[in-house]
Design an enzyme around this catalytic site. Sequence first.
Site, PDB file in Angstrom:
ATOM      1  N   SER A 266       0.838  -1.205   0.000  1.00 55.19           N
ATOM      2  CA  SER A 266       0.000   0.000   0.000  1.00 55.19           C
ATOM      3  C   SER A 266       0.872   1.254   0.000  1.00 55.19           C
ATOM      4  O   SER A 266       0.375   2.347  -0.285  1.00 55.19           O
ATOM      5  CB  SER A 266      -0.927   0.005   1.223  1.00 55.19           C
ATOM      6  OG  SER A 266      -0.192  -0.185   2.419  1.00 55.19           O
TER       7      SER A 266
ATOM      8  N   LYS B 111       4.002 -11.796   3.039  1.00 55.08           N
ATOM      9  CA  LYS B 111       2.599 -11.910   2.635  1.00 55.08           C
ATOM     10  C   LYS B 111       2.501 -11.955   1.114  1.00 55.08           C
ATOM     11  O   LYS B 111       3.086 -11.125   0.429  1.00 55.08           O
ATOM     12  CB  LYS B 111       1.778 -10.743   3.205  1.00 55.08           C
ATOM     13  CG  LYS B 111       0.293 -10.821   2.831  1.00 55.08           C
ATOM     14  CD  LYS B 111      -0.592 -10.012   3.770  1.00 55.08           C
ATOM     15  CE  LYS B 111      -0.490  -8.516   3.616  1.00 55.08           C
ATOM     16  NZ  LYS B 111      -0.910  -8.011   2.292  1.00 55.08           N
TER      17      LYS B 111
ATOM     18  N   GLU C  19      -0.331 -12.601  -2.203  1.00 53.86           N
ATOM     19  CA  GLU C  19      -1.747 -12.557  -2.565  1.00 53.86           C
ATOM     20  C   GLU C  19      -2.100 -13.747  -3.457  1.00 53.86           C
ATOM     21  O   GLU C  19      -1.536 -13.896  -4.539  1.00 53.86           O
ATOM     22  CB  GLU C  19      -2.068 -11.240  -3.282  1.00 53.86           C
ATOM     23  CG  GLU C  19      -1.844 -10.029  -2.399  1.00 53.86           C
ATOM     24  CD  GLU C  19      -2.251  -8.719  -3.068  1.00 53.86           C
ATOM     25  OE1 GLU C  19      -2.848  -8.750  -4.171  1.00 53.86           O
ATOM     26  OE2 GLU C  19      -1.969  -7.663  -2.474  1.00 53.86           O
TER      27      GLU C  19
ATOM     28  N   GLU D 210      -9.300  -9.619   3.217  1.00 51.90           N
ATOM     29  CA  GLU D 210      -9.623  -8.209   2.991  1.00 51.90           C
ATOM     30  C   GLU D 210     -10.977  -8.092   2.300  1.00 51.90           C
ATOM     31  O   GLU D 210     -11.202  -8.729   1.263  1.00 51.90           O
ATOM     32  CB  GLU D 210      -8.519  -7.558   2.129  1.00 51.90           C
ATOM     33  CG  GLU D 210      -8.789  -6.097   1.793  1.00 51.90           C
ATOM     34  CD  GLU D 210      -7.556  -5.355   1.278  1.00 51.90           C
ATOM     35  OE1 GLU D 210      -6.434  -5.900   1.332  1.00 51.90           O
ATOM     36  OE2 GLU D 210      -7.735  -4.213   0.820  1.00 51.90           O
TER      37      GLU D 210
HETATM   38  O1  KIV Z   1      -0.531  -3.266   1.691  1.00 49.23           O
HETATM   39  C1  KIV Z   1      -1.282  -3.229   2.679  1.00 49.23           C
HETATM   40  O2  KIV Z   1      -1.358  -2.234   3.424  1.00 49.23           O
HETATM   41  C2  KIV Z   1      -2.091  -4.422   2.983  1.00 49.23           C
HETATM   42  C3  KIV Z   1      -3.093  -4.334   4.083  1.00 49.23           C
HETATM   43  C4  KIV Z   1      -4.153  -3.328   3.812  1.00 49.23           C
HETATM   44  C5  KIV Z   1      -3.681  -5.641   4.399  1.00 49.23           C
HETATM   45  O3  KIV Z   1      -1.913  -5.422   2.341  1.00 49.23           O
HETATM   46 NA    NA Z   2      -0.644  -5.182   0.478  1.00 42.75          NA
END
Ligand code: KIV
Ligand code: NA
Length: 265
Positions: free
Chosen positions: A46, A112, A114, A181
């Site tokens: 993000s 993380k 996706e 999400e």
């Molecule tokens: O990139 C991010 O901030 C995220 C969260 C909103 C879960 O993946």
């Molecule tokens: Na993200």
Amino acid sequence: MSKTTINTLHKIKQNQEKFSVVTAYDATFAGLASTSGIDVLLVGDSLGMVLQGKDSTVPVTMEEMCYHTQAVKNGNQGSLLMVDMPFMSYATPEQAMANAAELMQAGAEILKLEGGAWLVDTVEMLSERGVPVCAHLGLTPQYVHKFGGYKVQGKEQAAAEQMLADAKAMEAAGADLILLECVPSELAKTLTESINIPVIGIGAGSDTTGQVLVCYDMLGMNSGHVPKFVKNFLIDGRNIQQAFAAFDQEVKSGDFPGPEHGFKA
Ligand code: KIV
Ligand code: NA
């Protein structure tokens, strides 16, 4: 304060307690959040949107993720440090291994990714090589062009069943966490109860084990559209540390999120 690890989070789920997660992109915010009770810091891609002003997370690069991971690591005081693998950096297992090595060496403690079932081999291989994985399901922002926009996911029965199957496949492959999400609250509850690993939610109701918000959103630093699942904690004369602490406490007491922050099927 002791170091938070994936074991800490697994224990929190076993004890039917809750944990808090916020995004962090620099050392100062990492220091403030990690000394306010926040359990996990997420260097989210993000950052492409909130730091760089781009209209999606798709342009974010490995170099940028490594730079911000190093900064957050330098400020972190014991929170678990989770980092996003950027768009197409895990398109094949081989690419995932090479890029995971760079992010872990920059300071990440869990990565993380996706996606669901298509990532089974990648998650297995990362896990076997000492890289813990969080599988991000539901509204996966790197898929924005495939989804045709940012939309709540898992509303239809078939999509909900697919998400449950994906979560189970990820757990079986060795994933240590799931992140959901923008999915209906009822689905997030069912999914959380269907697997043993902890689930982190954002726009996923109050029944997940963890809750995450983008740090700027929870501090009311928002120029455009404010998503329904966001709450501003920088109120009542609080400073930034007190706002992080209030978020942490409201997550752990179950006061946040409320029904108004969730979605229906
Ligand atoms: O990139 C991010 O901030 C995220 C969260 C909103 C879960 O993946
Ligand atoms: Na993200």
